[in-house]
Scaffold this active site. Sequence first.
Site, short mmCIF file in Angstrom:
data_model
loop_
_atom_site.label_atom_id
_atom_site.label_comp_id
_atom_site.label_asym_id
_atom_site.label_seq_id
_atom_site.Cartn_x
_atom_site.Cartn_y
_atom_site.Cartn_z
N HIS A 85 0.85 -1.20 0.00
CA HIS A 85 0.00 0.00 0.00
C HIS A 85 0.88 1.25 0.00
O HIS A 85 1.98 1.26 0.58
CB HIS A 85 -0.91 0.00 1.24
N GLU A 116 -3.83 2.38 -7.35
CA GLU A 116 -4.21 3.52 -6.50
C GLU A 116 -3.24 4.66 -6.75
O GLU A 116 -2.13 4.67 -6.18
CB GLU A 116 -4.11 3.13 -5.02
P1 PGA Z 1 -9.30 6.63 0.47
O1 PGA Z 1 -8.10 5.58 0.63
O2 PGA Z 1 -10.48 5.86 -0.08
O3 PGA Z 1 -9.53 7.14 1.82
O4 PGA Z 1 -8.83 7.69 -0.51
C1 PGA Z 1 -7.92 4.59 -0.31
C2 PGA Z 1 -6.73 3.74 0.06
O5 PGA Z 1 -5.69 4.28 0.45
O6 PGA Z 1 -6.76 2.51 0.04
#
Ligand code: PGA
Length: 251
Positions: free
Chosen positions: A96, A166
């Site tokens: 992540h 992401e």
């Molecule tokens: P968020 O985070 O939906 O709060 O933007 C997503 C993530 O980091 O997995």
Amino acid sequence: MAKFLVVANWKMNPASYKEAKSLLGATKRVSEAARNVSIVVAPPAIYLRELRSLYKGKKIAFAAQNTHFDSMGSYTGDISPAQIKDGKVSSVIVGHAERRAAGETDEFIRKKVAAVLNEKMTPILCIGESIRNQDGAHYVFVKAQLIAALRDVPAAKIPQVVIAYEPVWAIGSDRPMQARDMHEMAIFIRKTLVEMHGTVGMNVKILYGGAIDETNAVLMLRDGDVDGLLVGRASVQAPRFKALIEAIAEA
Ligand code: PGA
């Protein structure tokens, strides 16, 4: 029809086990009404085993938010893939952006992906660039992250991996990436996986994460060419998560 996969990444929330139980209860209720969605809940490690054993339904699976790559040893503060597996957890978030920002390297991520697969769990591999401009360098960056994390994974195991794209600039922000940009990125990720591992790369699930909530989830699933979503903030507020899952179920 394949179900959409929604990963609820609770991060370091909520503040107490009591609240975590109540959030899981709310998540369970909404999961039962949504036929076209499978939900994976990733609670903080300290709640994970207990919540997993408390849960008696069939619709929710559980993930750890991080893991070490060794099965045991002198690693203060870490938990291992074997320990996670022993807690009857089926997936692990790997790489992540918040872990990468804390110093996690590509080399660690590669070992973690292999270790999670070795325990027959699903690695949810997070990738994504920090900045994006017109020159397209984010494609080069994303490709390098994929190669670094997956180059040693045998083709036969590739379909067990889930990719969560992401973009770091969208995580925690107030707006997700445009769905049509995600569509292009999904094609690029699939193409890269096929180049690396052959046609099995087409079977890998791709999720989008970053500022997803009840107002934009359906658009991203419809136009973003993704199999699901990774949701942070909106997954720890029960009414918002309910609205998000119901929106997908109704769409
Ligand atoms: P968020 O985070 O939906 O709060 O933007 C997503 C993530 O980091 O997995």
